[in-house]
Design an enzyme around this catalytic site. Structure first.
Site, PDB file in Angstrom:
ATOM      1  N   GLY A 202       0.823  -1.208   0.000  1.00 35.49           N
ATOM      2  CA  GLY A 202       0.000   0.000   0.000  1.00 35.49           C
ATOM      3  C   GLY A 202       0.854   1.254   0.000  1.00 35.49           C
ATOM      4  N   PHE A 203       0.191   2.367  -0.102  1.00 38.86           N
ATOM      5  CA  PHE A 203       0.889   3.654  -0.169  1.00 38.86           C
ATOM      6  C   PHE A 203       1.743   3.889   1.087  1.00 38.86           C
ATOM      7  CE2 PHE A 203      -0.129   8.183   1.211  1.00 38.86           C
ATOM      8  CZ  PHE A 203       1.038   8.720   0.703  1.00 38.86           C
TER       9      PHE A 203
ATOM     10  N   ASN B 205      -2.336  -8.647   0.301  1.00 34.10           N
ATOM     11  CA  ASN B 205      -3.102  -9.483  -0.637  1.00 34.10           C
ATOM     12  C   ASN B 205      -3.341  -8.749  -1.957  1.00 34.10           C
ATOM     13  OD1 ASN B 205      -4.982  -7.616   0.095  1.00 34.10           O
ATOM     14  ND2 ASN B 205      -6.627  -9.063   0.542  1.00 34.10           N
TER      15      ASN B 205
ATOM     16  N   THR C 247      -5.787  -3.552  -2.791  1.00 38.08           N
ATOM     17  CA  THR C 247      -5.605  -2.161  -3.239  1.00 38.08           C
ATOM     18  C   THR C 247      -4.118  -1.804  -3.332  1.00 38.08           C
ATOM     19  OG1 THR C 247      -5.866  -1.403  -0.947  1.00 38.08           O
ATOM     20  CG2 THR C 247      -7.812  -1.248  -2.373  1.00 38.08           C
ATOM     21  N   GLY C 248      -3.264  -2.645  -2.786  1.00 41.37           N
ATOM     22  CA  GLY C 248      -1.819  -2.405  -2.881  1.00 41.37           C
ATOM     23  C   GLY C 248      -1.349  -2.591  -4.321  1.00 41.37           C
TER      24      GLY C 248
ATOM     25  N   ASP D 221      -3.788 -12.968   2.336  1.00 43.63           N
ATOM     26  CA  ASP D 221      -4.856 -12.204   2.978  1.00 43.63           C
ATOM     27  C   ASP D 221      -4.777 -12.456   4.477  1.00 43.63           C
ATOM     28  OD1 ASP D 221      -7.180 -11.087   3.841  1.00 43.63           O
ATOM     29  OD2 ASP D 221      -8.461 -12.039   2.320  1.00 43.63           O
TER      30      ASP D 221
ATOM     31  N   TYR E 181     -15.539   1.553   7.120  1.00 44.59           N
ATOM     32  CA  TYR E 181     -14.191   1.981   7.478  1.00 44.59           C
ATOM     33  C   TYR E 181     -14.176   2.612   8.879  1.00 44.59           C
ATOM     34  CZ  TYR E 181      -9.502   3.929   6.850  1.00 44.59           C
ATOM     35  OH  TYR E 181      -8.168   4.233   6.978  1.00 44.59           O
TER      36      TYR E 181
ATOM     37  N   LYS F 155     -12.542   0.592  11.907  1.00 45.93           N
ATOM     38  CA  LYS F 155     -11.319   1.062  12.570  1.00 45.93           C
ATOM     39  C   LYS F 155     -11.559   1.320  14.059  1.00 45.93           C
ATOM     40  CE  LYS F 155      -8.051   1.268   9.370  1.00 45.93           C
ATOM     41  NZ  LYS F 155      -6.711   0.693   9.555  1.00 45.93           N
TER      42      LYS F 155
ATOM     43  N   THR G 253      -3.002  11.820   4.495  1.00 43.49           N
ATOM     44  CA  THR G 253      -1.577  11.688   4.191  1.00 43.49           C
ATOM     45  C   THR G 253      -1.410  11.655   2.676  1.00 43.49           C
ATOM     46  OG1 THR G 253      -1.356  10.415   6.219  1.00 43.49           O
ATOM     47  CG2 THR G 253       0.466  10.251   4.668  1.00 43.49           C
TER      48      THR G 253
END
Ligand code: UDP
Length: 322
Positions: free
Chosen positions: A10-11, A32, A35-36, A56, A149, A153, A179
């Site tokens: 990921g970012f 997994n 989205t990466g 995953d 989300y 979280k 970010t």
């Protein structure tokens, strides 16, 4: 030291891996690739002290590839995080924030490692306290489109605290505010990738609502430094990690147009449901506990992000069949 980083492709995860490797540590990255991006792994794979495991973290424990050897710190950064993913990937998000966090906590427990959770300003929802301090409990719509989300979280934070209190695991929680930086996904839907791509392609910048909503943008290197410090401190309760310089989305659009020298104009679109109106971290606790504050000013950070997207877009155009 030896680190495990979930969400390594990921970012933010990939920047965290790069920083740990540059500091001379060993890193096992797990992702997994929901989205990466493979692209983010390319810069890491060149290092012999980096090992990548594609899996995953929500898989049943018996199906997980075991992490061999000792581990000092587990950073849990796995989770789709762009608002455009909140509805289509709702179940994945809820799963990774529950089963995924549980499995990752179990790994930390088994290894006797410090567990660091990437949490979020979304825990504060559409805040009625401004700026947001860690003591604020938030204002979240539990059934709205952002709820997988936001509530995921929040549940993850509860899981982490319960593991600390009941099982004595050494846990840390960092609440990440907006970010940005190189390696954000093109077409990611978040405001900066959108505005920068639109500006570089001279298409209209899509401002949602009237553009008066605010955000406070932290450059990724600063954020990663905050998390490295978090992993080394002994504070268990959440700490905000973000930049406390606030800007309206309308002003941000103007800045991007100026910095790119774009001919784009601004086009107004409907504001998404439950879009927070104001967001700015109170970072008093991070300053005191982590001896940390962001160092990169927005112009410097935006210029390097714009250069990254310029390169990505140029490569993409060159690769298109004529
Ligand atoms: N936004 C916008 N245009 C876009 C994408 C986002 O005006 O093309 C707005 C969005 O409505 C929000 C802010 O920019 O008010 C930040 O959105 P983002 O998706 O980056 O992250 P969020 O802070 O909502 O998690």
């Amino acid at each position: 030291m030896r680190y495990v980083v979930t969400g390594a492709a990921g970012f933010i995860g990939s920047h965290l891996c790069a920083r740990l490797l540059a500091d001379g540590h060993e890193v096992v990255g797990i992702d997994n690739l929901i989205t990466g991006q493979q692209l983010n792994l390319d810069v890491l794979r060149a290092r012999s002290s980096f090992q990548f495991v594609e899996q995953d973290i929500c898989s049943p424990p018996a199906a997980l590839v075991p992490v061999d050897g000792p581990v000092d710190v587990v950073f849990n950064f796995a989770c789709p995080a762009s608002p455009i993913d909140f509805e289509p990937k709702a179940l994945d998000i809820l799963n990774v924030c529950s089963a995924g966090v549980l499995n990752t906590l179990s790994l930390a427990r088994e290894k006797g490692a410090v567990f660091v959770q990437a949490s979020t300003s979304e825990c504060y929802g559409d805040p009625e306290e401004h700026p947001q301090r860690e003591t604020y409990w938030g204002h979240v719509n539990p059934i709205g489109p952002r709820s997988p989300y936001d509530e995921g979280k929040r549940f993850a934070e509860a899981l982490v605290m319960a593991h600390h209190r009941s099982l004595g695991i050494q846990t840390r929680i960092g609440r990440i505010f907006n970010t940005y930086g190189p390696r954000m996904r093109l077409g990611d839907g978040r405001v900066l990738p959108n505005f920068i791509q639109q500006a570089l392609e001279d298409t209209p910048l899509t401002v949602f609502g009237d553009g008066s909503q605010t955000r406070s943008f932290c450059y990724v290197d600063d954020l990663v430094d905050g998390f490295v410090r978090l992993s080394r401190c002994d504070e268990v309760t959440p700490i905000n990690i973000g930049n406390d310089v606030e800007i309206t989305i309308g002003q941000l659009a103007q800045e991007i147009i100026e910095l790119t020298g774009s001919a784009s104009r601004i086009e107004y679109r409907p504001l998404p449901q439950d879009d927070p109106k104001l967001r700015r971290p109170d970072i008093t606790k991070a300053r005191a506990v982590l001896d940390w504050e962001p160092k990169t000013d927005r112009t410097t950070g935006l210029k390097s992000t714009i250069e990254y997207f310029r390169t990505v877009l140029t490569t993409r155009h060159q690769c298109r069949p004529a």
